[in-house]
Motif scaffolding. Structure first.
Motif, PDB file in Angstrom:
ATOM      1  N   ILE A  56       0.687  -1.424  -0.202  1.00 21.54           N
ATOM      2  CA  ILE A  56       0.133   0.121   0.083  1.00 21.54           C
ATOM      3  C   ILE A  56       0.816   1.317  -0.129  1.00 21.54           C
ATOM      4  O   ILE A  56       1.919   1.191   0.949  1.00 21.54           O
ATOM      5  N   ARG A  57       0.427   2.362  -0.701  1.00 23.23           N
ATOM      6  CA  ARG A  57       1.458   3.707  -0.625  1.00 23.23           C
ATOM      7  C   ARG A  57       0.263   4.901  -1.279  1.00 23.23           C
ATOM      8  O   ARG A  57      -0.931   4.347  -2.063  1.00 23.23           O
ATOM      9  N   ASP A  58       0.895   5.484  -0.753  1.00 27.08           N
ATOM     10  CA  ASP A  58      -0.231   6.696  -1.573  1.00 27.08           C
ATOM     11  C   ASP A  58      -2.110   6.616  -0.792  1.00 27.08           C
ATOM     12  O   ASP A  58      -2.683   7.171  -1.575  1.00 27.08           O
ATOM     13  N   GLY A  59      -2.640   5.518   0.277  1.00 29.45           N
ATOM     14  CA  GLY A  59      -4.007   5.840   0.299  1.00 29.45           C
ATOM     15  C   GLY A  59      -4.497   4.648  -0.420  1.00 29.45           C
ATOM     16  O   GLY A  59      -5.337   4.303  -0.212  1.00 29.45           O
ATOM     17  N   ARG A  60      -3.327   4.082  -1.394  1.00 28.25           N
ATOM     18  CA  ARG A  60      -3.633   2.535  -1.926  1.00 28.25           C
ATOM     19  C   ARG A  60      -2.962   1.752  -2.421  1.00 28.25           C
ATOM     20  O   ARG A  60      -1.373   1.577  -2.135  1.00 28.25           O
ATOM     21  N   ILE A  61      -3.720   0.748  -2.838  1.00 28.91           N
ATOM     22  CA  ILE A  61      -3.446  -0.266  -2.529  1.00 28.91           C
ATOM     23  C   ILE A  61      -2.347  -0.255  -4.014  1.00 28.91           C
ATOM     24  O   ILE A  61      -2.711   0.095  -5.444  1.00 28.91           O
ATOM     25  N   VAL A  62      -1.259  -0.879  -4.471  1.00 30.90           N
ATOM     26  CA  VAL A  62      -0.179  -0.393  -5.205  1.00 30.90           C
ATOM     27  C   VAL A  62       0.561  -2.226  -6.130  1.00 30.90           C
ATOM     28  O   VAL A  62       0.499  -2.374  -7.434  1.00 30.90           O
ATOM     29  N   ALA A  63       0.435  -2.373  -4.700  1.00 29.24           N
ATOM     30  CA  ALA A  63       0.699  -4.152  -5.256  1.00 29.24           C
ATOM     31  C   ALA A  63      -0.026  -5.761  -5.281  1.00 29.24           C
ATOM     32  O   ALA A  63       0.544  -5.721  -3.656  1.00 29.24           O
ATOM     33  N   VAL A  64      -0.532  -6.700  -5.552  1.00 27.96           N
ATOM     34  CA  VAL A  64      -1.035  -7.599  -4.757  1.00 27.96           C
ATOM     35  C   VAL A  64      -0.195  -8.933  -5.352  1.00 27.96           C
ATOM     36  O   VAL A  64      -0.530  -9.050  -6.287  1.00 27.96           O
ATOM     37  N   GLY A  65       0.464  -9.870  -4.443  1.00 28.16           N
ATOM     38  CA  GLY A  65       1.019 -10.781  -4.805  1.00 28.16           C
ATOM     39  C   GLY A  65       2.628 -11.139  -4.208  1.00 28.16           C
ATOM     40  O   GLY A  65       2.049 -11.038  -3.061  1.00 28.16           O
TER      41      GLY A  65
END
Ligand code: ZN
Length: 533
Positions: A56-65
């Motif tokens: 999570i970065r800057d309030g958002r999910i940025v990577a899943v895996g």
């Protein structure tokens, strides 16, 4: 740069096509604000759980895996835990959230977004209400509907008649204003004055304004028991004529003589959906409602304060009449006595707490007959009344409604303060109860289906953009829980207990529950619907 070998290995290990483009960036060390590692992701779409890390970065999910090289300001070890989208509770009465911004009863059961303004009651000035919330700051995300009763009362008080043309025009302009100010739809509460005085034609005129602005129509229907089917038909008709999405609030069958009617109510929903009307419902996971002892008495008995009430109850002639009306009110629902009623809290004699009125009558009157139950109820009302639990729904109906794919999970709760009053336990336990009781103990629905009902289903219907999934690009609203221990701890007798088995909750990428304790952070945002035309 790409690590094809790693991606293949991960895909094999988790047996899922769930890797997004983000997974291909793994080999490059990435820096996140928060990294939830070694958890099992239930992404909210209804897909099976998969092992994955979430960055999570800057309030958002940025990577899943698989993110083995990721670094972060905070790493949450979710070994043995489920990582789900934060729960979205679209049927609440959290209208006063600015006064209790931590909203701990919601946060601690994994809820990261609420919709207020339900059952026809909301702020009239939505702009002012939302501004106050933005200024105060709140722990969770918030959206509101504009309430029909609020609008109708502002224009025509509690008059029991149809509006004039100019009154209807005023109501329409108030709904239009509210939608322009950020309401996400229009709600009715047709069992609460002045709601019952409004005919369908008035409601659909107002729902159309909300629909034209991209909002939906949410209804606490006219009847939830003996006339359930016609109430569902009316609600769907409003959505069809007003051309807006429909949310049937707290769908239930609350009259024993109509138990089983959920079959027909749900088939009406299916039929409407087949004709292209986007109708969904929500429910809370309890077979009991919670209310006062007074509502079992005719409404006229309760007018004018405790002295006036006592005068009526103590008059022998009036009491005969009152008892006969109490019997009529019960028989309308297919009931003959008060054995469905259990004392939640009776201050003058707490030893009665937890007893049914049948048991109370036996204790106080030496008989458990219906007449003795009415006499006991009268004595309790004279002593100031009691908070009651009413077991009016059947487990079969609750189960059937929960299995329906278009029914979401919602609490019907307000923001609660620990120790204050005797609220319905759903306000502390609803989501946890679904996952602990209905999923883990009873195997009623699979865990991924329960999570979908709490996340992507309501997010899509209310058009909360990029919420409700664990997916790159979506908001960092996440609930981390232990599927083997998550439980509702709140009971009707002792409702003030936080849900257990939820060690972490994130809202917009900020940790609001850490190791089971609320952090006090207030990262919640005001949500708008993205359907605005
Ligand atoms: Zn309601």
């Amino acid at each position: 740069m790409r690590s094809a070998r790693l991606a293949v290995a991960v895909a094999l290990a988790i047996g899922s096509p769930g890797l997004t483009g983000a997974a291909s960036q793994q080999s490059q060390p990435a820096r996140y604000d928060v990294l939830i590692s070694h958890g099992t992701v239930i992404d909210g779409s209804g897909a099976r759980p998969v092992r994955a890390d979430v960055g999570i970065r800057d309030g958002r999910i940025v990577a899943v895996g698989s993110l083995p090289n990721g670094t972060a300001a905070e790493i949450i070890d979710a070994t043995g835990l489920m990582v789900a989208p934060g729960f979205i509770d679209v049927h609440t009465h959290a209208d006063d959230i600015a006064g209790t911004p931590r909203a701990e009863n919601f946060v601690r059961m994994g809820v990261t977004s609420v919709v207020a303004g339900n059952c026809g009651g909301s702020a009239l000035d939505i702009s002012e209400a939302l501004t106050k919330i933005r200024e105060t700051g709140i722990a969770i995300n918030y959206a509101t509907l504009i309430g029909h009763n609020t609008v109708r009362r502002a224009v025509m008080g509690t008059e029991n008649r149809a509006p004039t043309i100019s009154e209807l025009a005023k109501m329409k302009s108030l709904v239009w204003r509210a939608m322009a100010d950020g309401a996400v739809g229009f709600s009715t509460g047709l069992q609460y004055v002045p709601g019952p005085y409004a005919k369908s034609a008035e409601i659909l005129e107002l729902a159309r304004i909300a629909g034209n602005a991209g909002g939906l129509y949410a209804s606490h229907m006219r009847n939830e028991g003996t006339e359930l089917e016609s109430a569902v038909q009316e609600t769907i008709h409003v959505g069809e004529m007003a051309m807006c999405r429909v949310q049937i609030s707290h769908l239930k069958v609350d009259s024993p003589n109509n138990w089983g009617a959920s079959v027909r109510a749900l088939s009406l929903i299916d039929a409407a959906r087949a004709r292209g009307i986007d109708v969904q419902a929500d429910q809370y996971a309890y077979t009991a409602a919670s209310s006062t002892l007074g509502i079992r008495f005719p409404a006229w008995v309760l007018e004018g304060g405790q002295d006036a009430i006592a005068k009526r109850l103590n008059d022998p002639d009036q009491w005969v009449k009152i008892k006969s009306e109490m019997r009529d009110l019960l028989s309308e629902r297919g009931l003959s006595d008060l054995s469905f009623a259990v004392v939640a809290s009776y201050r003058p004699d707490p030893s009665l707490n937890g007893l049914s009125m049948k048991q109370v009558a036996a204790r106080l009157r030496g008989s458990d007959a219906a007449d003795a139950q009415f006499e006991a109820a009268k004595a309790m009302l004279l002593a100031g009344g009691a908070s009651m639990v009413y077991h009016l729904m059947s487990e079969d109906d609750v189960n059937r409604i929960m299995r329906h794919p278009q029914v979401g999970i919602a609490s019907d709760s307000s923001v609660l303060t620990m120790g204050d009053g005797v609220p319905h336990p759903r306000g502390y336990g609803n989501n946890a109860r679904v996952l602990g009781e209905y999923v883990r103990s009873r195997h009623l629905i699979p865990i991924e289906e329960a999570i979908r009902k709490m996340t992507s289903l309501p997010a899509d219907h209310f058009k909360f953009e990029r919420r409700g999934l664990v997916k790159a690009g979506f908001a960092g609203d996440l609930t981390v829980f232990d599927a083997s221990t998550i439980s509702d701890a709140a009971s009707f007798e002792k409702p003030h207990a936080y849900a257990t088995g939820i060690p972490y909750v994130l809202v917009n990428g900020v940790v609001v529950v850490r190791k089971g304790e609320q952090t006090g952070a207030l990262p919640g945002q005001v949500l708008k619907n993205s359907g605005a035309k």
